[in-house]
Design an enzyme around this catalytic site. Structure first.
Site, short mmCIF file in Angstrom:
data_model
loop_
_atom_site.label_atom_id
_atom_site.label_comp_id
_atom_site.label_asym_id
_atom_site.label_seq_id
_atom_site.Cartn_x
_atom_site.Cartn_y
_atom_site.Cartn_z
N SER A 199 0.84 -1.20 0.00
CA SER A 199 0.00 0.00 0.00
C SER A 199 0.87 1.24 0.00
CB SER A 199 -0.88 0.00 1.25
OG SER A 199 -1.44 1.27 1.44
N TYR B 17 -0.80 -0.67 9.93
CA TYR B 17 -1.05 -1.01 8.53
C TYR B 17 0.21 -0.73 7.69
CZ TYR B 17 -3.70 -0.89 4.10
OH TYR B 17 -4.16 -1.11 2.85
N LYS C 73 2.38 -3.44 5.68
CA LYS C 73 2.47 -3.33 4.22
C LYS C 73 3.92 -3.18 3.75
CE LYS C 73 -1.79 -3.74 2.87
NZ LYS C 73 -2.16 -5.08 2.33
N1 LIG Z 1 -8.80 -0.08 -1.33
C1 LIG Z 1 -7.64 0.54 -1.48
O1 LIG Z 1 -7.52 1.66 -1.98
C2 LIG Z 1 -6.38 -0.14 -1.03
C3 LIG Z 1 -5.19 0.60 -1.06
C4 LIG Z 1 -4.01 -0.04 -0.73
C5 LIG Z 1 -4.03 -1.36 -0.36
N2 LIG Z 1 -5.21 -2.04 -0.30
C6 LIG Z 1 -5.16 -3.44 0.08
O2 LIG Z 1 -5.87 -4.21 -0.87
C7 LIG Z 1 -6.44 -5.35 -0.23
C8 LIG Z 1 -7.93 -5.43 -0.50
O3 LIG Z 1 -8.51 -4.24 0.01
P1 LIG Z 1 -10.05 -3.87 -0.25
O4 LIG Z 1 -10.05 -2.37 -0.27
O5 LIG Z 1 -10.59 -4.63 -1.39
O6 LIG Z 1 -10.68 -4.33 1.13
P2 LIG Z 1 -12.11 -4.98 1.44
O7 LIG Z 1 -12.31 -4.74 2.91
O8 LIG Z 1 -13.15 -4.48 0.50
O9 LIG Z 1 -11.87 -6.52 1.18
C9 LIG Z 1 -11.03 -7.28 1.99
C10 LIG Z 1 -11.56 -8.71 2.00
O10 LIG Z 1 -10.66 -9.49 2.79
C11 LIG Z 1 -11.44 -10.38 3.57
N3 LIG Z 1 -10.66 -10.75 4.76
C12 LIG Z 1 -10.33 -9.95 5.81
N4 LIG Z 1 -9.63 -10.65 6.71
C13 LIG Z 1 -9.49 -11.91 6.21
C14 LIG Z 1 -8.84 -13.08 6.68
N5 LIG Z 1 -8.23 -13.09 7.88
N6 LIG Z 1 -8.88 -14.19 5.93
C15 LIG Z 1 -9.52 -14.20 4.72
N7 LIG Z 1 -10.17 -13.11 4.24
C16 LIG Z 1 -10.14 -11.98 4.96
C17 LIG Z 1 -12.69 -9.59 3.94
O11 LIG Z 1 -13.76 -10.44 4.33
C18 LIG Z 1 -12.95 -8.82 2.66
O12 LIG Z 1 -13.83 -9.51 1.80
C19 LIG Z 1 -6.07 -5.24 1.25
O13 LIG Z 1 -4.89 -5.96 1.50
C20 LIG Z 1 -5.81 -3.76 1.41
O14 LIG Z 1 -4.97 -3.47 2.50
C21 LIG Z 1 -6.38 -1.46 -0.62
#
Ligand SMILES: NC(=O)c1ccc[n+]([C@@H]2O[C@H](COP(=O)([O-])OP(=O)(O)OC[C@H]3O[C@@H](n4cnc5c(N)ncnc54)[C@H](O)[C@@H]3O)[C@@H](O)[C@H]2O)c1
Length: 296
Positions: free
Chosen positions: A143, A156, A160
């Site tokens: 991230s 976080y 990351k």
């Molecule tokens: N959305 C963004 O802009 C953004 C930016 C940087 C990084 N990220 C990273 O991208 C990834 C996805 O993010 P997102 O925004 O789609 O989040 P989200 O919350 O929409 O989806 C995350 C999913 O992970 C599942 N999850 C959580 N803990 C879990 C576990 N212990 N075992 C199995 N499944 C689990 C949740 O049920 C959920 O469906 C994450 O790693 C997040 O840190 C997202």
């Protein structure tokens, strides 16, 4: 034309919603058979059904990535069903945002456990299998918070950036076995980030715009040891660089000399991306030798 990921088998963690869901759908569209992993069984089943409704093959699995035996069972069941795992997308994640002054250390550990150890569990579970087969594509979801920092996200960010370090070394260890390991830093509007953006930006930041980077990193043509940034259809790279620096000697006043030379030490002209950590040692020894020769 044969799709880019025809006959490949992929596991995507946290694929019930958000980015993981978009990645799972995209991998399936490119011909991969996909294990849709998520803690949320209903969400995982729904994504599975979506993939199957378009003629793809998918399997739902609700292993918690924190639970190593469940993760190992997921990998064994995938191999039993489809014979192999070619692609692992470590995507599952959670947020527990608080300033460092206020964060409960149990929450800090939980964030490290889900993002960092969760990715370690999944990767460890596929690693010897991929080594034996001489092929693998592993993607860690990092991230911008880890790469550059974000107020209120110490846990976080640590998790990351931990994934970046893990990628840097696994990319070296996996290369001789045909395993390519890369990091993705996405920007997308999901339940994690919805509250941060205007409706117009939310539309531009659809998770679908990130997933092509996952398909590229999951393909046979993937690079190795890269940090790819993706959002709104724009793609960038981040690098951990080393400047040429300055040799300041080992005199008693070196600390003062460092402070007086910050600009020289940090001068970015001719900075490099070291291929391994050892290059820092080699660089410093070479600079020190050249410096002492100059003085003679
Ligand atoms: N959305 C963004 O802009 C953004 C930016 C940087 C990084 N990220 C990273 O991208 C990834 C996805 O993010 P997102 O925004 O789609 O989040 P989200 O919350 O929409 O989806 C995350 C999913 O992970 C599942 N999850 C959580 N803990 C879990 C576990 N212990 N075992 C199995 N499944 C689990 C949740 O049920 C959920 O469906 C994450 O790693 C997040 O840190 C997202």
């Amino acid at each position: 034309m044969t799709p880019l990921l025809a006959d490949r088998v992929a596991i995507v963690t946290g694929a019930g919603k958000g980015l993981g869901r978009a990645h799972a759908l995209a991998l399936a569209r490119y011909g991969a058979k996909v294990v849709v992993n998520d803690l949320d069984t209903h969400a995982a089943n729904t994504v599975c059904a979506e993939i199957k409704s378009t003629g793809g093959e998918a399997l739902a699995h609700c292993a918690n990535v924190q639970d190593l035996p469940r993760v190992e069972a997921m990998v064994s069941e995938t191999i039993a069903r489809w014979g192999r795992v070619d692609i692992l997308v470590n995507n599952a994640g959670i947020l527990r945002d608080k300033t460092f002054a206020k964060i409960d250390l149990a929450d800090f550990r939980l964030v490290l456990d889900v993002h960092l150890m969760g990715s370690v569990h999944c990767t460890h579970a596929v690693w010897s299998h991929m080594r034996e087969r001489g092929y693998g594509r592993i993607i860690f979801t990092t991230s911008s918070s880890g790469l550059y920092g974000n107020f209120g996200q110490s846990a976080y960010s640590a998790a990351k950036m931990g994934l970046v370090g893990l990628m840097q070394t696994l990319a070296l260890e996996g290369a001789r076995y045909g395993i390519h390991v890369n990091c993705l830093a996405p920007s997308a509007a999901t339940q994690m980030t919805d509250s941060l953006f205007t409706p117009e930006d939310l539309a531009a930041l659809a998770p679908d715009h990130v997933s092509p980077a996952v398909v590229a990193l999951a393909s046979a043509h993937a690079p190795n040891k890269q940090i790819v940034l993706a959002g709104a259809g724009s793609f960038e790279q981040a690098h951990v660089t080393m400047t040429q620096g300055a040799v300041l000697g080992d005199q008693a006043d070196t600390a003062e000399s460092i402070l007086a030379n910050w600009r020289r030490i940090g001068e970015r002209v001719n900075e490099v991306v070291p291929a391994t950590g050892f290059e820092q040692y080699q660089h410093e020894i070479a600079r020190a030798r050249a410096h002492s020769l100059e003085k003679k």
